[in-house]
Write a protein that holds these residues in place. Structure first.
Motif, PDB file in Angstrom:
ATOM      1  N   GLN A 223     126.772  43.662  21.873  1.00  0.00           N
ATOM      2  CA  GLN A 223     126.764  42.217  22.096  1.00  0.00           C
ATOM      3  C   GLN A 223     125.925  41.477  21.056  1.00  0.00           C
ATOM      4  OE1 GLN A 223     128.793  41.170  24.407  1.00  0.00           O
ATOM      5  NE2 GLN A 223     129.203  43.258  25.158  1.00  0.00           N
ATOM      6  N   GLU A 224     125.186  42.218  20.243  1.00  0.00           N
ATOM      7  CA  GLU A 224     124.329  41.578  19.244  1.00  0.00           C
ATOM      8  C   GLU A 224     125.174  40.842  18.210  1.00  0.00           C
ATOM      9  OE1 GLU A 224     121.512  44.253  17.522  1.00  0.00           O
ATOM     10  OE2 GLU A 224     120.967  45.150  19.454  1.00  0.00           O
ATOM     11  N   LYS A 225     124.636  39.749  17.689  1.00  0.00           N
ATOM     12  CA  LYS A 225     125.382  38.895  16.763  1.00  0.00           C
ATOM     13  C   LYS A 225     125.814  39.659  15.506  1.00  0.00           C
ATOM     14  CE  LYS A 225     123.351  34.461  18.111  1.00  0.00           C
ATOM     15  NZ  LYS A 225     122.568  33.285  17.649  1.00  0.00           N
ATOM     16  N   ARG A 226     124.918  40.506  15.014  1.00  0.00           N
ATOM     17  CA  ARG A 226     125.220  41.242  13.782  1.00  0.00           C
ATOM     18  C   ARG A 226     126.419  42.165  13.964  1.00  0.00           C
ATOM     19  NH1 ARG A 226     120.664  45.098  10.991  1.00  0.00           N
ATOM     20  NH2 ARG A 226     121.972  46.119   9.388  1.00  0.00           N
ATOM     21  N   ALA A 228     128.737  41.841  16.441  1.00  0.00           N
ATOM     22  CA  ALA A 228     129.898  41.004  16.750  1.00  0.00           C
ATOM     23  C   ALA A 228     130.506  40.401  15.487  1.00  0.00           C
ATOM     24  CB  ALA A 228     129.504  39.908  17.728  1.00  0.00           C
ATOM     25  N   HIS A 229     129.636  39.990  14.549  1.00  0.00           N
ATOM     26  CA  HIS A 229     130.118  39.407  13.290  1.00  0.00           C
ATOM     27  C   HIS A 229     130.913  40.439  12.480  1.00  0.00           C
ATOM     28  CE1 HIS A 229     130.221  37.111   9.569  1.00  0.00           C
ATOM     29  NE2 HIS A 229     129.691  38.166   8.934  1.00  0.00           N
ATOM     30  N   THR A 230     130.385  41.671  12.397  1.00  0.00           N
ATOM     31  CA  THR A 230     131.073  42.735  11.644  1.00  0.00           C
ATOM     32  C   THR A 230     132.411  43.074  12.284  1.00  0.00           C
ATOM     33  OG1 THR A 230     128.937  43.661  10.951  1.00  0.00           O
ATOM     34  CG2 THR A 230     130.869  45.093  10.775  1.00  0.00           C
ATOM     35  N   ASP A 232     134.318  41.136  14.171  1.00  0.00           N
ATOM     36  CA  ASP A 232     135.273  40.041  13.946  1.00  0.00           C
ATOM     37  C   ASP A 232     135.752  39.990  12.494  1.00  0.00           C
ATOM     38  OD1 ASP A 232     135.063  39.315  16.580  1.00  0.00           O
ATOM     39  OD2 ASP A 232     133.575  37.750  16.235  1.00  0.00           O
ATOM     40  N   LYS A 233     134.848  40.236  11.559  1.00  0.00           N
ATOM     41  CA  LYS A 233     135.176  40.131  10.135  1.00  0.00           C
ATOM     42  C   LYS A 233     136.233  41.141   9.721  1.00  0.00           C
ATOM     43  CE  LYS A 233     133.076  40.388   5.527  1.00  0.00           C
ATOM     44  NZ  LYS A 233     131.802  40.571   4.785  1.00  0.00           N
TER      45      LYS A 233
END
Length: 675
Positions: A223-226, A228-230, A232-233
């Motif tokens: 759930q961490e942003k880092r 989640a960003h990876t 999604d990217k």
């Protein structure tokens, strides 16, 4: 030198006697070892049956059943009695399953009765009062016992530990190997359980709290942003798996290629990441992020495309391929150009003009060959690197319209001819006629291609299926030469002998680059390549040069083989009396790998007689003189036009005499021998 050879001959004879004695001794020792092993197995089996009998009789005693002797008479009476059958005569008892069924029923009923006793204990008011006091909840664990839950987490396990005598066990979750055993029907059973719980409940409460906290941290990583960003990217897929004992996370690419697998053991409170173990969450977390950031997140298709591009670049920089292209006035550029469908690598001539290209398809990564206008010629998969398929008969070699009929065999004019065979896994890989002429003190070597197709079979197959005698007869029929014997040497002996001699020296008349021969040196795969000039070769290197077939000259292979044979002969001639160890090692190797019908002393005599003879290399049978090439299935066709139908299987690549006239081969070889 004669003393060396005679000494080696004596050593071989002594070695044969020694081998026979050792072989018989080894056989006898092996038989005795087998008997001793069987005795140990029987003794072990006796102990197991004895323990098994004891346990079953204790159960029978509790059920008021009489004791029973489960040991066979052959175990109960160990005295030597020749009237009784020995172990080798015993038979399988077809009634044994009935006995085993009865024993299984007894064991099952005992376990069932013990589980009922445990159930009565677990549901007793006394135990429930203890559980209530410690905020523990009893739930059934299948058919094996009960779990005691604390705040929804397993704190203890209650189960049967031993059926006879009956023992139950209270196991601690965080210490699986530690347990408190007791008799559930004893008066002090509840007291034992209560004391065990009271002494451990605080530790287990803290342990469960720590497990829950770590589980929450573990689950929170994704759930961490880092993260989640990876995800999604790159369009990654996350799958979480939760059980009573573990939590797991799998992250993969959108096409299913696994990037990482992480798992937490809620009992041991440790973590694993792609097989690596961690006891500290912070270290695990840090490594999780490193792996996620550094992993290749491309799809499988993207990886295939990149692999194809890198393959072309690697080949373009290979010295063997550079030499191969240089002979054809070509260079393969490593600069990439592309369009909507392909990545291109251009072939250019010495003037820099594009002659064609290799293109990597952008969707699936397949490599294609293109012409100057970027029009596809064919896929790389469909091409054969073998120049054999394109070989045509040599137009400069003229066969007379009329030649003499040489019949079956025409003799050797007083010279001696032997058949030399280099084999690999029983297949004849190298075939050479060696003609020894005492009047001219010369040795003529004539190579015969293994793909020569005789009586609907490639000739090298005759050696594998019929042995040296049949193979020699077949070669004699084909060539018309009277062959006095054969010498077959396995490729492993070839390597060993050259190494024993300290290597050999040869000189190549031209560069040798073989695009179909991959070799591995120092852990790196490269294309076989030897430059023009002098080379000192070890056994493996000499074998590689001898076996390479795909060069600028298809039949240059036979020339190189003859060069290597000359190199070996020169090294043998250099041996002297101080190198007896080398002679012995060579004879030992030949004894293991040699296949021949020539007596040892006769071979020694031939060597001594011709050790200083000049070796004359002759052009062997090839498409540049009396052979032509085709394919086996095409050769068998009556209507040759059928070969052009789509999907037609051309069969194996083969060689045949020009005009399918086998007399031509005899005519040609007779000419070589009488030059």
């Amino acid at each position: 030198m004669k003393k060396i050879i005679l000494g080696a001959g004596i050593l071989i004879l002594l070695g044969a006697v020694l081998f026979t004695v050792v072989h018989l001794t080894t056989e006898n020792s092996s038989l005795q070892n087998n008997l001793n092993s069987r005795e140990r197995e029987i003794s072990s089996l006796y102990s197991i049956v004895q323990e098994y009998s004891k346990d079953i009789n204790e159960i029978r005693k509790k059920l008021s059943l009489p004791e029973k002797n489960y040991l066979p008479d052959t175990f109960n009476n160990t005295s030597a009695d020749e009237s009784k059958p020995d172990i080798g005569e015993t038979r399988e008892n077809e009634d044994l399953p009935f006995f085993l069924a009865a024993d299984k029923l007894i064991t099952f009923n005992v376990r069932l009765n013990n589980l009922r006793i445990l159930k009565n204990f677990a549901e007793s008011d006394a135990l429930n009062a203890i559980l209530l006091k410690n905020r523990l909840k009893l739930i059934k664990n299948g058919d094996s016992g009960y779990h005691l839950l604390l705040g929804g987490s397993i704190a203890y396990t209650l189960s049967i530990y031993n059926d006879s005598p009956l023992e139950a066990a209270l196991s601690y979750r965080q210490k699986e190997t530690e347990k408190k055993t007791f008799n559930p029907v004893a008066k002090d059973a509840c007291k034992i359980v209560e004391e065990a719980i009271d002494s451990s409940i605080h530790e287990i409460t803290a342990y469960i709290a720590e497990s829950k906290a770590l589980s929450d941290k573990f689950s929170g990583i994704v759930q961490e942003k880092r993260v989640a960003h990876t995800v999604d990217k790159y369009g990654l897929v996350i799958k979480t798996i939760h059980t009573a004992d573990t939590r797991a996370v799998r992250i993969s690419t959108k096409d299913g290629r696994l990037i990482l697998t992480a798992k937490m053991d809620k009992n041991k409170l440790d973590f694993t990441l792609n097989g690596e173990s961690y006891n500290d969450f912070n270290q695990f977390h840090s490594r999780f992020m490193e792996v996620l950031d550094s992993s290749d997140k491309r799809s499988a298709e993207e990886l295939v495309i990149e692999k194809s591009k890198n393959k072309i670049i690697t080949v373009a920089k290979d010295p063997a391929f550079i030499t191969y292209l240089k002979e054809k006035n070509l260079t393969l550029r490593t600069e990439i150009r592309d369009d909507s469908d392909y990545y291109y690598f251009d072939f250019v001539n010495s003037s820099g003009e594009k002659q064609g290209s290799l293109g990597v398809q952008k969707k699936i990564g397949e490599i294609y060959l293109f012409d100057k206008e970027d029009v596809v010629i064919s896929s790389l998969k469909s091409l054969t690197m073998s120049s054999e398929a394109e070989t045509t008969p040599g137009s400069t070699f003229i066969i007379p319209d009329t030649i003499a009929d040489f019949g079956d065999k025409y003799g050797n004019n007083g010279s001696l001819t032997l058949l030399l065979i280099g084999s690999h896994e029983k297949n004849a890989d190298t075939i050479i006629l060696a003609n020894f002429n005492s009047s001219t003190d010369t040795i003529k070597l004539i190579s015969i291609p293994r793909d020569l197709f005789y009586q609907n079979r490639k000739i090298n197959d005759y050696y594998r299926t019929g042995g040296g005698e049949l193979f020699t007869e077949i070669i004699s029929e084909i060539t018309g030469v009277e062959i006095s014997g054969y010498i077959g040497v396995d490729m492993y002996a070839f390597i060993d002998i050259i190494n024993i001699l300290g290597g050999i020296d040869i000189e190549l008349a031209s560069d040798l680059a073989d695009p179909t021969y991959k070799i591995r040196d120092n852990g790196v795969w490269t294309t076989l390549y030897y430059s023009k000039g002098k080379h000192h070769l070890n056994g493996l290197e000499a074998l590689r040069i001898a076996r390479s077939r795909h060069t600028s000259s298809d039949f240059g292979r036979s020339d190189r083989q003859q060069l290597i044979l000359k190199g070996v002969k020169d090294k043998l001639n250099e041996l002297n009396v101080t190198e007896m160890n080398k002679v012995y090692s060579i004879f030992k190797t030949l004894d293991e790998y040699l296949d021949t019908n020539i007596p040892s002393m006769e071979m020694i005599s031939i060597f001594l007689k011709y050790k200083n003879a000049e070796i004359e290399k002759k052009d062997g049978l090839s498409v540049f003189n009396v052979l032509y090439n085709t394919y086996s299935n095409i050769h068998s066709l009556k209507d040759k036009s059928l070969q052009y139908e789509e999907g037609f299987n051309r069969g194996a690549w083969i060689l045949l005499p020009r005009n399918d006239d086998w007399n031509v081969i005899k005519w040609y070889i007779n000419g070589l021998l009488n030059e």
